[in-house]
Design a protein around this motif. Structure first.
Motif, mmCIF file in Angstrom:
data_model
loop_
_atom_site.group_PDB
_atom_site.id
_atom_site.type_symbol
_atom_site.label_atom_id
_atom_site.label_comp_id
_atom_site.label_asym_id
_atom_site.label_seq_id
_atom_site.Cartn_x
_atom_site.Cartn_y
_atom_site.Cartn_z
ATOM 1 N N ASP A 1 0.833 -1.204 0.000
ATOM 2 C CA ASP A 1 0.000 0.000 0.000
ATOM 3 C C ASP A 1 0.868 1.253 0.000
ATOM 4 O O ASP A 1 2.097 1.187 0.071
ATOM 5 C CB ASP A 1 -1.054 -0.040 1.110
ATOM 6 C CG ASP A 1 -0.501 0.293 2.478
ATOM 7 O OD1 ASP A 1 0.679 0.709 2.578
ATOM 8 O OD2 ASP A 1 -1.248 0.144 3.461
ATOM 9 N N ARG B 1 1.536 3.303 2.082
ATOM 10 C CA ARG B 1 2.361 3.539 3.267
ATOM 11 C C ARG B 1 3.437 2.482 3.456
ATOM 12 O O ARG B 1 4.116 2.449 4.458
ATOM 13 C CB ARG B 1 1.455 3.637 4.485
ATOM 14 C CG ARG B 1 0.544 4.862 4.400
ATOM 15 C CD ARG B 1 -0.436 4.939 5.542
ATOM 16 N NE ARG B 1 -1.497 3.939 5.421
ATOM 17 C CZ ARG B 1 -2.529 3.840 6.257
ATOM 18 N NH1 ARG B 1 -2.632 4.667 7.268
ATOM 19 N NH2 ARG B 1 -3.442 2.913 6.080
ATOM 20 N N GLU C 1 2.980 -0.808 3.658
ATOM 21 C CA GLU C 1 2.579 -2.043 4.322
ATOM 22 C C GLU C 1 2.270 -3.095 3.263
ATOM 23 O O GLU C 1 1.730 -2.788 2.206
ATOM 24 C CB GLU C 1 1.363 -1.782 5.219
ATOM 25 C CG GLU C 1 1.141 -2.843 6.276
ATOM 26 C CD GLU C 1 2.389 -3.195 7.079
ATOM 27 O OE1 GLU C 1 2.800 -4.370 7.018
ATOM 28 O OE2 GLU C 1 2.968 -2.305 7.753
ATOM 29 N N LEU D 1 3.702 -13.715 12.090
ATOM 30 C CA LEU D 1 2.486 -13.555 11.295
ATOM 31 C C LEU D 1 1.326 -14.151 12.079
ATOM 32 O O LEU D 1 1.484 -15.156 12.760
ATOM 33 C CB LEU D 1 2.614 -14.298 9.969
ATOM 34 C CG LEU D 1 3.191 -13.549 8.772
ATOM 35 C CD1 LEU D 1 3.174 -14.474 7.561
ATOM 36 C CD2 LEU D 1 2.396 -12.288 8.469
ATOM 37 N N GLN E 1 -3.383 -12.332 8.702
ATOM 38 C CA GLN E 1 -2.482 -11.800 7.678
ATOM 39 C C GLN E 1 -2.127 -12.853 6.635
ATOM 40 O O GLN E 1 -1.362 -12.574 5.718
ATOM 41 C CB GLN E 1 -1.182 -11.330 8.349
ATOM 42 C CG GLN E 1 -1.385 -10.241 9.381
ATOM 43 C CD GLN E 1 -0.133 -10.067 10.208
ATOM 44 O OE1 GLN E 1 0.134 -10.849 11.115
ATOM 45 N NE2 GLN E 1 0.654 -9.067 9.891
ATOM 46 N N VAL E 2 -2.646 -14.041 6.837
ATOM 47 C CA VAL E 2 -2.219 -15.146 5.985
ATOM 48 C C VAL E 2 -3.245 -15.388 4.882
ATOM 49 O O VAL E 2 -4.431 -15.514 5.155
ATOM 50 C CB VAL E 2 -2.024 -16.408 6.850
ATOM 51 C CG1 VAL E 2 -1.849 -17.634 5.991
ATOM 52 C CG2 VAL E 2 -0.816 -16.218 7.747
ATOM 53 N N ARG F 1 9.669 -1.131 5.295
ATOM 54 C CA ARG F 1 8.476 -0.470 4.725
ATOM 55 C C ARG F 1 8.761 0.930 4.208
ATOM 56 O O ARG F 1 8.095 1.417 3.315
ATOM 57 C CB ARG F 1 7.354 -0.393 5.762
ATOM 58 C CG ARG F 1 6.496 -1.636 5.858
ATOM 59 C CD ARG F 1 7.006 -2.530 6.940
ATOM 60 N NE ARG F 1 6.213 -3.735 7.111
ATOM 61 C CZ ARG F 1 6.747 -4.908 7.398
ATOM 62 N NH1 ARG F 1 8.057 -5.050 7.472
ATOM 63 N NH2 ARG F 1 6.000 -5.958 7.607
#
Ligand code: FES
Ligand code: FES
Lengths: 153, 723, 445
Positions: B599, B601, B603, B662, B666-667, B715
């Protein structure tokens, strides 16, 4: 001496009230199914139910439990949601090392009891606090859905 | 107070099963010694048919299979049992499993000559010996039956723990034959089954160890419970190599339940009635440390050292063609890739329970390296090796951490000062800060292109030589064969090819094997470089690789299939990318595509993962899939978050809040496709770990155009540039 | 003629200066109470200074220890993991970084050579032994109210401790703030250098509380806003301010946004335990003040503090809601659901302790409902707690929240702060990654 109701049985033991429930279960009562992973409520390995809700036993002092009912992994199979979760776990072969799975199943059973048909967001909300270092997440999600739908594998 | 109000029940599991595997109801017998039963000599075979170290058949028919490798989640107990039972033609409902006792001769991994589980080679190494063991035992059972029936052995067959004489329809069970089989001479050169005859191998059977893992009955090392046991936890010097200075234990001793403070030279242990007393006691200790020289060392110095070491020439591990000329002709592209220290952070914190009895010593733990635990414990206890009993357990994750015996050794040093058994459990903080870390690596690759293909490739690996410490004889001519494993074993055809290794140990920080081992580093550097070169050549990353896989049809087949399954080449939204990784490590051929979005930002969101594997014969294809799913997540966790940093000689991370994992939310969906193959089995446990990071990095490269060269992903580098 | 004009101008200038100084300086810390003041020596009720009754006959060093804790010297003069009172803690100020000094009795690097007079000069007037001025990060304008006896008891205690050889890092200040000589002008204007004078119209408890709050605990240093010259603006006494990157909330008697609606028991619990049910838990600098100072005070002193706090005129913090938000719904889909990233962080790292409703399933100390931190639309303290965690010493042992700042990005910390303040406080903060970076900066040491 103090008492707790664990898996429907009254247990009497000797422990200071500030001792986290986790250590009372494991070290005093010898119920080692509940696991120690982090001690700071970041991994979920120690999850038990207090009056049916998933709680991290590593940060819950035993004195704060009072006469609420405790359910552990050793007893969760006796609840309908717990039994469904266990069966789905085996059907879909979720488990790897298994160390986190007591906590995963406890969290899933609490979710299924409260939300019989969880969607992905419900699963995230209930399960994101449980770390699995072996990475069984994909199957955990599938197993919860299967347990909810009652489908056979 | 009795700490043994209840001993965890160690018993046969209830019989469960379902689906395809429903037909195979396996009784899994967990090791009983965790509950302190008297120890049987490992080779006790009275009343049993014990043709070899792996198989015992009792007259009742109960068949015990002894597990030379340890179960840490990778499903090896099931796979080993399947292989043995396959050639033995055993009825799986009658099979029980047992952990092997320490014995290199009987249970040593053929590759290492050591009783070690690691390097994804349990099945690779034991495939033949286990099949032979099963087949030999079957031949003896058949011979015994034939003798009894006075028929030709060749006229008999075996199936489901029975020998059958087809013509007459007579049959005898293995239990009935056990005694007679014991006196049969060991046969020679028994033919093995043709894979087409396999009944178990190749089936996605239910794992034998899982039923007790869903009801709390499974016993890990940390669950050992012995009568009169004490509980201890340790506080080790935060600085590597530092020593205890002074200890003020006044406050600690006042804590109810604290029994004893044991001061060792590098750590202090608090022994109590339970872990809580020990933990509170440990918090209350006031220790001054004699920090020593390492207190000056930080990540910055470590990286400076490694970078300058990696500028030096290394020992040549492989050289094909003419690298000098190859690099001189054409434009040279060069890049360096850097990987950080990583902790293992298995979910079961390291632990060991020890009963030191003066003239003998018994250990309960979960280890990947049984015999080394035994010999190191013997040293620490000052006893001959045969006075040390080691009881192995299920491992709550190994990942290489339990290839070290340090936890058992520390527990022995503590136990020597305690009456009766003591269970020593590291807190998560102590576990993370006193690990044996995946080393920092710096890899430099220089390459030239010609006709859209790689003309020359010079790869220099700089980093720890774990083998030099762990298995000194394996470290020869300045080359750590683990560190260059997948650098040398390249799938691509490159005419001028050269690999060097620079031995560079980081100061202060102990390093060890971490899931994925050497290839973990190599595959990252190679596959990142491949994408950068594809970019330079103006080629699609899959096409670029494919063109150089002419001599590697298995590799090319999985690459083609993963491209198809992942929808490679289909359009994506902005800031979404697909990345590919190809790896031949551990004798498996794996191609992986990760799709990710970055994204504005910076991430990273994982969107989809496809993985195709040709691992030869997949003993249990479901386990192969599970290992890849889990391994990918393990590797991606490291790529996204993993980094241990050092300040003033100390590890700065301590628990899961700052050493992140993780989580389920998030997976993404992970699809693993197992290619059918008749080749011998390859390794699988570590492969997913190695596939994830380069595939993700390449997806980010595709999504943002930023070619990251360090992990974890920064990031800030991939956030959209501010206007 | 000319001279008369010049003289006239001079008079006007001086008068203007005087008025200016009077305006800038504002009222004194206790001027809100209009009763008549007497010198301490002339006050005939129970003595407001010194130690509580139970220590009346204790040794000088023991009395000094109590007063040192009440004055909370340690927190600022000790680094995390460092030797107590050896200094070196960094203070991030808008114009640079200041490091606290070593106040152990080491002769070379500490204050071992200080005479009584030297010590009083430092404490009351902000003047070092070598004559240089101290920066006002050292709250000498508050300590100026302290009696000589009490100050020297503190000195006796400090001198009873083991000397530690430790030189704090050099201050890093920009011009002109690195010019110490300018400090004397600041001091001349803003330091009244006057000892505590009891107010005869108030109760003895109030006077004791006033002495504790002003001369020792120096509450105003964080809770009173500062003027442009960085001095306390007592026109807004205790109305709340941001100090060291944390928001010190309104502790005036305002019923809505101050502590006017707290019961005495709540205040006593908050000060002595760091937690009052339904009002949240002390964290950050206030948590440290509780751990090292208030929790060590005698119960009657805590009650005296409460009596004093109650009298501070109410001022409203207009940015805070009139009442803290009630508990959030138990379901994760109900209530505020905005900020997906914030929710992701929350469901992974936070919900286990804080619950979807904000009512902790593990300890009342972890309950978010009712805490000003989550009701502050600025989100400052929530962000800070996420970054640096919190560590409470309770009668039952330690209760901590880990510091997430080292592994979560600025963006994630901003997101979870915005999510938490919206879900549990009603009006969400709007922090960005840049805001978090700046907060990190302010608390970096
Ligand atoms: S051990 Fe309780 S959450 Fe990790
Ligand atoms: S199965 Fe190993 S940690 Fe989850």
């Amino acid at each position: 001496m103090a008492t707790l109701t664990i898996n429907g049985k009254l247990e009497t033991f000797d422990a200071p009230p500030d001792m986290p429930l986790l250590w009372v279960l494991r070290d005093v009562l010898g119920m080692t199914g509940t696991k120690f992973g982090c001690g700071i409520a970041q991994c979920g390995a120690c999850t038990v139910h207090i009056d049916g809700k998933a709680v991290r036993s590593c940060v819950l002092s035993v004195g704060a439990v009072g006469n609420r009912e405790i359910t552990t992994i050793e007893g969760i199979g006796a609840t309908p949601a717990g039994a469904r979760a266990q069966k789905a776990w085996l059907d879909l072969e979720v488990v790897q090392c298994g160390y986190c799975q007591s906590g995963q199943i406890m969290a899933a059973a609490a979710l299924l009891a409260a939300t019989p048909h969880p969607d992905d967001a419900d699963i995230d909300a209930a399960m994101a606090g449980n770390i699995c270092r072996c990475g069984t997440y994909v199957r955990i999600r599938a197993a919860i859905k299967q347990a909810a739908n009652g489908r056979q594998s | 107070m009795n700490v043994l109000a209840k001993t965890p029940e160690v018993s046969r599991r209830s019989l469960l099963g379902g689906g395809l595997a429903g037909a195979f109801l396996i009784a899994f017998h967990l090791p009983v010694r965790a509950s302190n039963e008297p120890v049987q000599p490992p080779d006790s075979t009275d009343g049993k048919f014990a043709p070899n170290a792996f198989i015992r058949i009792e007259e009742s028919g109960r068949t015990i299979l002894v597990m030379p490798q340890v179960e840490m989640g990778q499903g090896v107990y099931t796979a080993i049992a399947m292989i043995l039972a396959e050639e033995l033609d055993a009825d799986l409902t009658q099979v029980s499993l047992e952990h092997a006792p320490p014995n290199d001769k009987l249970y040593g991994n053929p590759t290492f000559g050591l009783q070690v589980t690691g390097n994804s080679n349990s099945i690779r190494a034991f495939w033949k010996p286990l099949r032979a063991a099963g087949a030999n035992a079957r031949a003896m059972l058949i011979a015994a039956a034939a003798q009894q029936w006075q028929v030709e052995p060749a006229s008999c067959t075996a199936s489901k723990s029975k020998v059958i004489h087809t013509e007459s329809g007579r049959s005898l069970s293995y239990g009935e034959l056990a005694l007679a089989a014991s006196s049969q001479p060991p046969p020679k050169d028994v033919p093995l089954k043709d894979p087409s005859q396999f009944v178990y191998v190749g089936q996605p059977l239910k794992r034998f160890d899982t039923p007790d893992k869903v009801n709390g009955k499974a016993v890990y090392g940390i669950d050992a419970m012995l009568p009169g046991m004490k509980f201890a936890t340790v506080v080790a010097c935060p600085v590597f190599g530092g020593k205890v200075g002074t200890v003020d234990d006044t406050a600690a001793k006042k804590i109810p339940g604290v029994q004893k403070i044991v001061v060792l030279d590098d750590m202090v242990a608090v022994v109590g009635d339970h872990m809580w007393a020990a933990k509170k006691g440990a918090d209350a200790l006031r220790i001054t440390w004699d920090e020593g020289a390492n207190a000056r060392i930080g990540s910055k110095e470590i990286w400076q050292d490694l970078r300058s070491a990696s500028e030096k020439d290394g020992a040549v591990a492989k050289s094909v063609g003419d690298i000098g000329n190859g690099l001189a002709s054409g434009e040279k592209f060069e890049a360096s890739f850097e990987l950080p220290f990583l902790a293992h952070a298995a979910m079961e914190p390291i632990n060991a329970t020890v009963h030191f009895r003066g003239d003998s010593c018994e250990v309960w733990t979960g280890t990947q390296i049984m015999t080394r635990v035994q010999s190191e414990v013997a040293k620490a206890a000052g006893l001959p090796v045969d006075k040390v009993i080691v009881n192995n357990h299920l491992l709550g994750g190994g990942f290489g951490r339990k290839l070290e015996p340090d936890m058992a050794v520390a527990a022995v040093r503590i136990a020597k000062q305690v009456d009766g058994p003591v269970k020593v459990v590291w807190t998560r903080e102590q576990d993370i800060q006193h690990d044996v870390y995946r080393p920092v690596y710096r890899d430099t690759i220089a390459a030239t292109l010609s006709d859209g293909k790689i003309a020359a490739w010079k790869y220099k690996v700089a980093g720890s030589a774990i083998l030099a410490r762990w298995l000194p004889p394996a470290f020869q001519k300045g080359i750590d064969i683990d560190a260059i494993d997948a650098a040398v074993d390249m799938p691509y055809d490159i005419p001028n090819f050269h690999v060097e290794y620079v031995h560079a140990e980081p100061p202060a920080v102990p390093t060890g094997f971490w899931r994925g081992v050497g290839p973990n580093n190599n595959v990252f550097a190679v596959e990142c470089m491949m994408d950068e070169l594809a970019h330079k050549a103006g080629k699609d990353p899959v096409e670029f690789r494919r063109a150089m896989l002419g001599k590697n049809p298995r590799m090319r087949a999985v690459l083609d299939l993963v491209a198809e399954k992942s929808g490679w080449g289909q359009p994506l939204s902005p800031r979404v990318g697909r990345g590919v990784c190809v790896q031949p490590s551990f004798a498996s051929f794996i191609a992986t595509v990760v799709e990710a979005e970055v994204d504005e930002r910076g991430e990273v969101e994982l969107r989809k993962i496809n993985c195709v594997v040709d691992t030869g014969i997949a003993v249990n294809p479901d386990t192969v899939m599970a290992q890849l799913e889990g391994g990918l997540i393990f590797g991606l966790t490291a790529a996204l978050y993993g980094e241990i940093t050092i300040d003033r000689g100390r590890v700065q991370q301590s628990n899961f809040h700052d050493y992140r994992m993780l989580r389920i939310d998030q997976v993404p969906k992970i699809e693993v496709h197992v290619v059918k193959s008749g080749e011998p089995p390859g390794g699988i446990g570590e492969t997913g770990v190695n596939a994830g990071p380069p595939a993700l990095r390449n997806a980010i490269y595709a999504a943002t155009g930023v070619a990251l060269r360090r992990l974890p992903i920064d990031r800030r580098l991939i956030a959209a540039k501010k206007a | 003629m000319r001279i008369r004009i010049l003289l006239g101008i001079a008079v006007i200038v001086l008068a203007a200066l005087g008025i200016g100084v009077w305006i800038i300086r504002g009222p004194g810390p206790l001027d809100f109470s209009a009763g008549s003041r007497v010198a301490l020596a002339d006050y005939h009720d129970a003595k407001p200074s010194g130690v509580p009754e139970k220590l009346a006959r204790a040794s000088l060093v023991e009395r000094g220890e109590y007063l040192t804790k009440a004055a909370d010297c340690m927190v600022c003069h000790t680094t995390a993991g460092g030797k107590e009172y050896a200094g070196g803690l960094g203070f991030q100020l808008p114009f640079g970084t200041l490091y606290s000094t070593n106040i152990t009795p080491d002769k070379e690097t500490g204050i071992g050579d200080y005479s009584d007079r030297d010590f009083l000069n430092a404490l009351h007037r902000g003047v070092r032994r070598d004559g240089a001025g101290l920066y006002a990060a050292m709250p000498f304008t508050s300590y100026a109210s302290m009696t000589d006896d009490d100050a020297l008891a503190i000195k006796a205690y400090l001198f009873s401790l083991p000397p530690v050889k430790a030189v704090p890092p050099q201050n890093k200040l920009v011009f002109p703030f690195n010019q110490r000589w300018t400090l004397m002008f600041w001091s001349a204007v803003f330091n009244r250098d006057a000892r505590f004078a009891p107010d005869t119209s108030q109760s003895p408890a109030w006077n004791r509380g006033a002495y504790l709050a002003e001369a020792l605990a120096h509450c105003g240093e964080c809770h009173t806003p500062r003027n442009l010259a960085f001095a306390l603006d007592n026109r807004n006494k205790f109305a709340g301010a941001v100090a060291a990157g944390w928001r010190a909330f309104n502790i005036t008697s305002d019923k809505a946004t101050g502590i006017g609606a707290w019961s005495d028991d709540d205040l006593v619990a908050y000060l002595s335990l760091g937690h009052a049910n339904g009002h949240g838990t002390a964290s950050g600098p206030m948590g440290e003040a509780v751990d090292h100072s208030f929790s060590q005070m005698a119960p009657e002193d805590i009650r005296a503090l409460v009596a004093f706090l109650r009298s501070v005129p109410g001022l409203t913090s207009t940015d805070l809601p009139a009442t803290p938000a009630p508990a959030a719904p138990a379901g994760h889909k109900d209530g505020v659901t905005a900020d997906a990233r914030g929710k992701t962080v929350f469901e992974g790292a936070c919900v286990s302790c804080h619950g979807w409703s904000g009512q902790s399933p593990v300890s009342p100390m972890a309950t978010l409902t009712g805490a000003w931190a989550v009701n502050d639309p600025g989100g400052t303290n929530v962000a800070q707690i996420v970054l640096s965690g919190t560590h409470r010493l309770t009668p039952d042992g330690v209760l901590s929240m880990p510091a997430f700042g080292n592994a979560y990005t600025d963006d994630e910390v901003a997101a979870v702060t915005n999510y938490v303040t919206a879900r549990f406080g009603g009006k969400g903060s709007k922090l960005t990654a840049a805001d978090i970076a700046s907060l990190r900066q302010q608390t970096a040491q």
